[in-house]
Design an enzyme around this catalytic site. Sequence first.
Site, PDB file in Angstrom:
ATOM      1  N   SER A  35       6.878  -8.482  -0.527  1.00 16.15           N
ATOM      2  CA  SER A  35       7.860  -8.846   0.489  1.00 16.15           C
ATOM      3  C   SER A  35       7.349  -8.397   1.846  1.00 16.15           C
ATOM      4  O   SER A  35       6.460  -7.535   1.934  1.00 16.15           O
ATOM      5  CB  SER A  35       9.196  -8.150   0.182  1.00 16.15           C
TER       6      SER A  35
ATOM      7  N   TYR B 101      14.986  -0.703  -1.328  1.00 11.68           N
ATOM      8  CA  TYR B 101      14.290  -1.971  -1.572  1.00 11.68           C
ATOM      9  C   TYR B 101      12.910  -1.930  -0.921  1.00 11.68           C
ATOM     10  O   TYR B 101      11.898  -2.331  -1.524  1.00 11.68           O
ATOM     11  CB  TYR B 101      15.112  -3.132  -1.012  1.00 11.68           C
TER      12      TYR B 101
END
Length: 256
Positions: free
Chosen positions: A147, A160
């Site tokens: 990501s 995250y």
Amino acid sequence: MPAKDLFSLHGRRALVTGSSRGIGFALAKGLGDYGAEIVLNGRDQMALEQSLSRLEKSGIKSCISCFDVTDQSAVLAAVESIEQTHGPIDILINNAGIQRRAPLEDFSRPDWDALMATNLNAVFFVGQAVARHMISRQRGKIVNICSVQSELARPGIAPYTAAKGAVKNLTKGMATDWAKHGLQINGLAPGYFETEMNAALVKDQAFTEWLCKRTPAARWGKVEELIGAAVFLSSDASSFVNGHILTVDGGITASL
């Protein structure tokens, strides 16, 4: 090899985790369109069957393997079953992931554990189980979905960010250990894409305005725009690419 065949996935079998919807399904269909046989994975049997029907209607040879990627015993059993029943797993897309948002000082232990189990532990569990077979064959492709949060942080998603940062370096570690066995292990790092996981953010006008100003491309990404990168990392075109993180983000990590 002729240039036109570099990106062909004909004769290859791809296991895509978390592929009943969103980015996972888009990548599964994209690899299928380039010739791969697809093994869909998730925990919702009904959702998988609906996605299977969509692939079959597109002429893509595919099947279902319903298992929980956070359960190592279930992972090991499922990978063995796929290998024995359907044939070798040539490509693994480690895509399964979840999001939890809260101020870090209020982030709960259960949410931390769930996020790490799905976003980090599962990458190791499935990657290791599949790699053991790939190593014996001296070939294989693993693509871990990273990501922009592998590089950058935003308020409310520190865990995250921690998990995706770990996936980035786990990818490099996998490549360091397994490249000598003929495997290529790389990461694909999406920026901000219109998905079910991001639905609330897409609907948030203030956030979308901020994102468009922050991103050089000035828009959200569409999941189909990840397919080319995934096919490249899954095909012979990337035969000497290892431990690389390919970012597809409209330029957000290139610009202040």
